[in-house]
Scaffold this motif. Structure first.
Motif, short mmCIF file in Angstrom:
data_model
loop_
_atom_site.label_atom_id
_atom_site.label_comp_id
_atom_site.label_asym_id
_atom_site.label_seq_id
_atom_site.Cartn_x
_atom_site.Cartn_y
_atom_site.Cartn_z
N LYS A 170 0.75 -1.32 -0.03
CA LYS A 170 -0.11 -0.02 0.05
C LYS A 170 0.77 1.28 -0.03
N THR A 171 1.61 1.23 1.06
CA THR A 171 2.65 2.45 1.01
C THR A 171 3.37 2.55 -0.36
N LYS A 172 3.99 1.56 -0.82
CA LYS A 172 4.85 1.72 -2.05
C LYS A 172 3.94 2.26 -3.21
N THR A 173 2.63 1.47 -3.30
CA THR A 173 1.80 2.24 -4.58
C THR A 173 1.49 3.35 -4.16
N GLU A 174 1.03 3.95 -3.27
CA GLU A 174 0.69 5.28 -3.02
C GLU A 174 1.87 6.11 -3.42
N TYR A 175 3.06 5.90 -3.06
CA TYR A 175 4.22 6.88 -3.19
C TYR A 175 4.79 6.94 -4.51
N PHE A 176 4.61 5.84 -5.33
CA PHE A 176 5.17 5.81 -6.62
C PHE A 176 4.47 5.68 -7.74
N TRP A 177 3.15 5.21 -7.31
CA TRP A 177 2.04 5.20 -8.60
C TRP A 177 0.91 6.11 -8.38
N LEU A 178 0.44 6.33 -7.15
CA LEU A 178 -0.81 7.27 -7.06
C LEU A 178 -0.57 8.46 -6.82
N ALA A 179 0.54 8.88 -6.28
CA ALA A 179 0.95 10.20 -5.91
C ALA A 179 0.74 11.41 -6.95
N ARG A 180 0.04 12.35 -6.68
CA ARG A 180 -0.24 13.34 -7.83
C ARG A 180 -0.43 14.72 -6.85
N VAL A 181 0.10 16.04 -7.43
CA VAL A 181 -0.09 17.30 -6.90
C VAL A 181 -1.43 17.88 -7.29
N ASP A 182 -2.08 18.02 -6.12
CA ASP A 182 -3.33 18.82 -6.15
C ASP A 182 -3.14 20.28 -6.34
N ARG A 198 -5.02 22.92 -6.32
CA ARG A 198 -5.57 23.96 -5.54
C ARG A 198 -4.99 23.69 -4.12
N LEU A 199 -4.52 22.65 -3.55
CA LEU A 199 -4.02 22.35 -2.38
C LEU A 199 -2.58 22.72 -2.33
N GLN A 200 -1.93 22.69 -3.52
CA GLN A 200 -0.68 22.59 -3.40
C GLN A 200 0.28 21.75 -2.63
N ARG A 201 -0.31 20.56 -2.77
CA ARG A 201 0.33 19.42 -1.89
C ARG A 201 0.06 18.09 -2.69
N VAL A 202 0.59 16.95 -2.39
CA VAL A 202 0.55 15.83 -2.77
C VAL A 202 -0.69 15.01 -2.47
N VAL A 203 -1.40 14.23 -3.24
CA VAL A 203 -2.42 13.57 -2.77
C VAL A 203 -2.39 12.09 -3.33
N HIS A 204 -2.82 11.01 -2.64
CA HIS A 204 -2.78 9.82 -3.19
C HIS A 204 -4.22 9.36 -3.82
N ASP A 205 -4.26 9.31 -5.00
CA ASP A 205 -5.35 9.45 -6.20
C ASP A 205 -5.64 7.67 -6.20
N TRP A 206 -6.48 7.20 -5.52
CA TRP A 206 -6.60 5.62 -5.57
C TRP A 206 -7.52 5.37 -7.08
N SER A 207 -7.98 6.49 -7.66
CA SER A 207 -8.83 6.23 -8.98
C SER A 207 -7.82 5.90 -10.10
N LEU A 208 -6.37 6.17 -9.91
CA LEU A 208 -5.39 5.84 -10.78
C LEU A 208 -4.55 4.53 -10.58
N LEU A 209 -5.40 3.57 -9.63
CA LEU A 209 -4.71 2.30 -9.32
C LEU A 209 -5.15 1.47 -10.87
N TYR A 210 -3.81 0.94 -11.36
CA TYR A 210 -3.78 0.26 -12.43
C TYR A 210 -4.44 0.95 -13.53
N ASP A 211 -4.35 2.32 -13.71
CA ASP A 211 -4.59 2.77 -14.83
C ASP A 211 -3.74 2.99 -15.85
#
Length: 284
Positions: A174-186, A188-201
Motif C-alpha cells: 500500500k505504502t509503495k503503491t501510494e508513493y510511486f504510482w498514485l501520488a499526484r499534486v493537487d 488547489r491544495l499545493q500538496r501531494v494527494v494519493h489518488d486511488w482512482s489511478l490504481l492500474y490506470d
C-alpha cells in the motif's frame, strides 16, 4: 525462491591430430561455474553495479546472471523490507551501509523513483544497468503478477486488497503503491494527494514508466560508459552485459528467464557459447 539454473557445455572431443571422435554434452553446477568465474568478477575496476530497471523487466534474471558470473548479489527481500520505506523519508544511511557489503543490487529500492541519483553520488565509479521492456508488455505483466500474488483475477484487485496484502509486512505494498504510482499534486491544495482512482490506470502507469526511463537516459547522457540499457527479451546471450562489466571477451552464455508470471515462459537453462569459456569451466 528462485529455481536452480542448469548450465550446459556442449562440444566435441578430438584426437590431437584434430579429428572428431565424439560429441559431448555436460551439465555443470551453478556453484562450480561461479567459482571458476569469480576471479574475473572480483578483478572489477568499477565500484558497485545497480540494476535500476522497474519490476517485471527481467530484474530477477539479471540477479541470476550476476550471481552466475561470480558477483556478490544483495538479498533482494531483505533490502526491500529494511530500506524501501526509509528512503521515502529521505533516510539513506542503512541502505548505504548494506550496499558496502555486496557488488550487485536489483528491485526495490533500486528500481524505485530517483534512487539512482543518490546511489551515483554515494558510490562514485559505479555501473548502472537499466532493464527495459516494451511498455504495454511491462504493464500487462505487472498487473498479472500483482493480481496473482494477491490471489485475485486481473481487473478485480481493489484498493482494500492492496492495503490488506501482507507481503514482507503489513502495509508495505500500500505504502509503495501510494508513493510511486498514485501520488499526484493537487493544484488547489499545493500538496501531494494519493489518488486511488489511478490504481492500474494503464495510461497513467505507462506514462510514469516512460517518464522514468527518459529521466535516466537524460541523466547519463554524457556518461554512456556508466549506463547499459538492455531489453533481455531481445537478447540471446550475456555478451552485452559481460562487455559492459569489462569481463574477458570469452565470457558468453545464453540468457535464462526467471520469475515470469506464467511458469511456461520461464527458462532455467544456460548454454555456454564460447569454446574458451567451456575449456575454463571444464578445467582444461
Amino acid at each position: 525462491m528462485t529455481p536452480s539454473l542448469k548450465v550446459t557445455v556442449s562440444g566435441y572431443k578430438m584426437y590431437t591430430a584434430g579429428s572428431i571422435i565424439a560429441s559431448y554434452k555436460m551439465s555443470l553446477s551453478v556453484a562450480g561455474v561461479r567459482l571458476k568465474l569469480r576471479p574475473y568478477a572480483k578483478a572489477k575496476k568499477w565500484n558497485k553495479c545497480f540494476c535500476i530497471g522497474s519490476h517485471k523487466t527481467g530484474t530477477t534474471t539479471m540477479n541470476a546472471l550476476m550471481n552466475l558470473l561470480g558477483y556478490d548479489c544483495a538479498p533482494e527481500l531483505e533490502m526491500a523490507m529494511s530500506t524501501s520505506e526509509q528512503l521515502q523519508h529521505g533516510l539513506y544511511q542503512e541502505l548505504f551501509e548494506k550496499i558496502r557489503q555486496y557488488d550487485f543490487f536489483q528491485d526495490s529500492p533500486f528500481s524505485d523513483g530517483l534512487t539512482w541519483v543518490a546511489l551515483d553520488s554515494a558510490f562514485p565509479g559505479s555501473k548502472f544497468i537499466y532493464t527495459y521492456r516494451d511498455p504495454e508488455s511491462w504493464f500487462e505483466s505487472l498487473v498479472r503478477f500483482q493480481a496473482k500474488n494477491i490471489g485475485k483475477a486481473v481487473g478485480e484487485v481493489s484498493p482494500k486488497d492492496i492495503a490488506d496484502f501482507s507481503f514482507l509486512r503489513s502495509g508495505f505494498l500500500k505504502t509503495k503503491t501510494e508513493y510511486f504510482w498514485l501520488a499526484r499534486v493537487d493544484d488547489r491544495l499545493q500538496r501531494v494527494v494519493h489518488d486511488w482512482s489511478l490504481l492500474y490506470d494503464k495510461k497513467h502507469y505507462i506514462h510514469l514508466y516512460i517518464e522514468r526511463r527518459d529521466q535516466i537516459l537524460k541523466y547519463f547522457q554524457r556518461r554512456e560508459q556508466d549506463l547499459l540499457v538492455i531489453d533481455l527479451t531481445k537478447e540471446d546471450s550475456v555478451k552485452p552485459i559481460a562487455d559492459f562489466l569489462e569481463l574477458p571477451c570469452f565470457v558468453n552464455f545464453s540468457i535464462p528467464a526467471f520469475n515470469a508470471t506464467d511458469e511456461a515462459d520461464n527458462n532455467y537453462c544456460v548454454n555456454v557459447l564460447d569454446s574458451r569459456l567451456a575449456e575454463i569451466l571444464l578445467g582444461k
